[in-house]
Write a protein that holds these residues in place. Structure first.
Motif, short mmCIF file in Angstrom:
data_model
loop_
_atom_site.label_atom_id
_atom_site.label_comp_id
_atom_site.label_asym_id
_atom_site.label_seq_id
_atom_site.Cartn_x
_atom_site.Cartn_y
_atom_site.Cartn_z
N ARG A 179 45.56 3.83 3.10
CA ARG A 179 44.39 3.06 3.51
C ARG A 179 44.11 3.45 4.73
O ARG A 179 42.81 3.33 4.95
CB ARG A 179 45.03 1.48 3.23
N TRP A 237 42.05 6.71 5.14
CA TRP A 237 40.61 6.44 4.54
C TRP A 237 39.84 5.54 5.30
O TRP A 237 38.60 5.83 5.51
CB TRP A 237 40.66 5.91 3.18
N VAL A 274 45.02 9.26 -1.32
CA VAL A 274 44.13 8.65 -0.62
C VAL A 274 42.93 8.27 -1.17
O VAL A 274 42.23 7.18 -1.07
CB VAL A 274 43.76 9.73 0.59
N PRO A 275 42.34 8.96 -2.34
CA PRO A 275 40.96 8.63 -3.11
C PRO A 275 41.38 7.39 -3.68
O PRO A 275 40.48 6.42 -3.77
CB PRO A 275 41.17 9.66 -4.01
N GLY A 288 41.05 4.84 -1.13
CA GLY A 288 39.71 4.46 -0.72
C GLY A 288 38.91 3.69 -1.83
O GLY A 288 37.88 2.89 -1.42
N GLY A 340 31.45 9.93 -1.74
CA GLY A 340 32.95 9.84 -1.26
C GLY A 340 33.65 11.15 -1.04
O GLY A 340 34.72 11.33 -1.18
N LEU A 357 35.94 13.10 3.13
CA LEU A 357 37.53 13.09 3.37
C LEU A 357 37.90 14.63 3.09
O LEU A 357 37.95 14.93 1.98
CB LEU A 357 38.16 12.02 2.99
N ARG A 377 40.41 17.73 2.67
CA ARG A 377 41.46 17.75 2.11
C ARG A 377 41.91 19.28 2.90
O ARG A 377 42.00 20.50 2.07
CB ARG A 377 41.48 18.03 0.77
N TRP A 419 47.10 13.74 -1.54
CA TRP A 419 45.95 13.64 -2.54
C TRP A 419 46.37 13.20 -3.96
O TRP A 419 45.54 13.29 -4.87
CB TRP A 419 44.82 14.80 -2.43
#
Length: 269
Positions: free
Chosen positions: A121, A124, A186-187, A190, A242, A245, A247, A264
């Motif tokens: 969190r 993100w 992370v997604p 997000g 989105g 971010l 990777r 991820w």
């Protein structure tokens, strides 16, 4: 609105950073770390502090309480350090007070293991606010009462130093983020946080910034227009494609999960 207090005593400078914040006592009997309006890159840093910290708080991340603090010109007269005295005199009037957390320890990856969900969190969130200042060199995390607190967001929203560079889809490389080795999905984190970000929420956060720190911004006719620009930018970033971010492999490993697969997991495309 943020509570407004008045400084009563300047205690000591904090020389870890370049902006020379100081520990200050106030008329509410509290002790605060004060970020001065005329330090470093000026009032925009204080704007970033308020928007980022208060947005983070509303998303469930711990940030120290913020208040607006009035500085009397006489406070600087009694300060023997000439550099500090000049800063206090120049910053007479309204500044930003951050609640001082007594006994807090800096985040140390060899001593503290970050929760993977929390880490995801924060990664993100920092991408959302363009915060490039939570690296291994400068974590800007404190451990206090066994909780992890996010501090020092003045480097976030850096595009406002030149609004022509504002791009809601500008990539954010999390490779150097101090919590990246611990972060999982992370997604997914997000998606959870983005679902909470509404225009009403962002308008409430930006409304906390004093007009005098927004008035006169080049390219805008009023403080209200500047607020609307922050709201639109963050709303588009939170709910756009989105893909901002990036990777990439972490440049330095900590003792956490520490793999791109973990970082991820559950959301890589």
């Amino acid at each position: 609105m943020l509570e407004r207090i008045a400084a009563t005593r300047y205690v000591t400078p904090l020389r870890e950073g370049g902006s020379l914040p100081g520990v200050v006592e106030a008329d509410d009997l509290g002790t605060y770390v004060v970020k001065f309006r005329e330090a470093g890159q000026g009032r925009r840093v204080l704007v970033a502090e308020i928007i980022a910290a208060e947005l983070g708080r509303r998303l469930g991340l711990r940030t120290p309480e913020l208040k607006l603090i009035d500085l009397d010109p006489q406070l600087g007269v009694r300060e023997p350090d000439e550099e500090v005295q000049d800063l206090l005199k120049a910053s007479t009037g309204l500044n930003l007070a951050v609640d001082f957390l007594p006994g807090a320890l800096g985040f140390e990856p060899l001593a503290w293991v970050a929760d993977p969900v929390f880490a995801a969190r924060v990664v993100w969130f920092d991408g959302l606010i363009h915060n490039i200042d939570r690296s291994w060199r400068n974590p800007n995390l404190l451990i206090w009462h066994r909780d992890t607190w996010l501090i020092d967001h003045g480097a976030a929203l850096w595009f406002h130093h030149n609004w022509r560079t504002a791009d809601p889809q500008r990539p954010f490389d999390a490779a150097d983020h101090v919590l990246a080795p611990y972060a999982a999905d992370v997604p997914g984190a997000g998606a959870h946080l983005a679902g909470q970000i509404t225009r009403e929420l962002l308008e409430a956060v930006t409304a906390l910034v004093p007009d005098e720190w927004l008035d006169g911004e080049p390219g805008f006719d009023s403080a209200g227009q500047v607020r609307a620009a922050y709201v639109d930018h963050l709303l588009q970033r939170a709910h756009g494609p989105g893909e901002w971010l990036v990777r990439t492999e972490s440049r330095k490993r900590g003792p956490g999960p520490g793999s791109v697969g973990a970082f991820w997991r559950g959301g890589a495309r």
